[in-house]
Scaffold this motif. Structure first.
Motif, PDB file in Angstrom:
ATOM      1  N   LYS A  72     127.808  54.347  36.932  1.00  0.00           N
ATOM      2  CA  LYS A  72     127.483  54.146  35.520  1.00  0.00           C
ATOM      3  C   LYS A  72     126.012  54.421  35.247  1.00  0.00           C
ATOM      4  O   LYS A  72     125.651  55.014  34.225  1.00  0.00           O
ATOM      5  N   LEU A 114     131.891  52.735  28.815  1.00  0.00           N
ATOM      6  CA  LEU A 114     132.760  51.711  28.248  1.00  0.00           C
ATOM      7  C   LEU A 114     134.214  51.884  28.672  1.00  0.00           C
ATOM      8  O   LEU A 114     134.906  50.895  28.932  1.00  0.00           O
ATOM      9  N   LYS A 115     134.651  53.165  28.724  1.00  0.00           N
ATOM     10  CA  LYS A 115     136.045  53.429  29.078  1.00  0.00           C
ATOM     11  C   LYS A 115     136.124  54.624  30.014  1.00  0.00           C
ATOM     12  O   LYS A 115     135.542  55.676  29.749  1.00  0.00           O
TER      13      LYS A 115
END
Length: 284
Positions: free
Chosen positions: A8, A75-76
């Motif tokens: 991330k 986020l996804k």
């Protein structure tokens, strides 16, 4: 597809760079777009400025879309694949322009003496990230460590090798003199000697990291040595006056500098894969 903290973070760095590059393009910076798209035979028309403006806006929109996808991917996970495909596309367009002559320094014999292509070869970092994000087995595969090493090693070898030329030594003088981390070199060495030392450091760093991929005790020293190169270049954004066109808007030099965030992303992915290989039971 991986979604660990390090993964991330790598995508967040990409998103930040994409957003800043998009903003700079929207507000008038064109960087090497003319030479890149000139390779594809793009005709800017009678009014070349108007034609280049159109190209710049289109490219800015693409980078803005990549920045949005990078944010959404945090986020996804469903946005990781579209992000990967887009950044591979973003990387391939400029990289193919290396097949032309515009990026090579004729006075130094042409290829592999690289001029404007120094910013272009940095797109190899995005290709590696994109291919890694597309893979479902990257976290277990040693070849993806090598894949992300290749752009790091390539840019340190290529641009590091250029440090031994007078044109590159003079080209980096302004950056080095502005840096509180590097300006001291000129107190002890002349411009060419200082550039040579930087080049030697780059070459040593890439060799140690390559050895570290095979010999695990050397992995971290290699990562730290290579990482120091790219972290140091990011400090130029704060020390070099020519980095910003206006507050928050990168100048051409700033665009060149911020692309080194992509190599930090490569290193973070390498660390993440090695970490997961060392802890197969937990996947952490």
């Amino acid at each position: 597809m991986m979604n660990t903290f390090l993964q991330k973070t790598s995508r967040a760095l990409l998103g930040l760079s994409f957003a800043l590059i998009a903003a700079a393009l929207f507000l008038g910076q064109s960087g090497g777009l003319a030479s890149i798209f000139g390779f594809y035979g793009v005709d800017y028309g009678v009014d070349s400025e108007a034609g280049l403006h159109t190209v710049r806006i289109v490219v800015a929109l693409v980078f803005a879309a990549a920045a949005v996808l990078a944010l959404l991917s945090l986020l996804k996970q469903q946005y990781i694949r579209p992000l990967a495909l887009l950044i591979i596309f973003i990387s391939l367009v400029p990289l193919l322009s290396l097949l032309g002559s515009a990026h090579w320094i004729d006075s130094l014999g042409g290829f592999p003496a690289i001029g404007s292509g120094q910013g272009v070869i940095k797109y190899f970092a995005l290709t590696a990230v994109g291919l890694t994000l597309l893979s479902r087995s990257a976290c277990q595969s040693q070849r993806y460590i090598w894949l992300n090493y290749l752009p790091v090693g390539l840019v340190l070898l290529w641009i590091g090798g250029m440090k031994f030329t007078a044109i590159e030594a003079q080209g980096i003088e302004g950056l080095v003199r502005s840096s509180p981390l590097m300006a001291w070199l000129y107190h002890f060495f002349n411009i060419q000697q200082a550039s040579n030392l930087i080049g030697i450091y780059d070459l040593v760093a890439l060799i140690i990291l390559a050895i570290g991929i095979v010999m695990r005790p050397v992995f971290w020293p290699g990562v730290l040595l290579c990482g120091a190169v790219f972290v140091t270049t990011q400090t130029f954004l704060f020390s070099y006056p020519g980095s910003w066109q206006s507050p928050g808007i990168l100048a051409s030099s700033g665009i060149f500098i911020i692309k080194d965030l992509w190599f930090i992303a490569n290193l973070l992915i390498m660390i993440d894969i090695r970490k997961r290989q060392d802890c197969p039971a937990t996947g952490e």
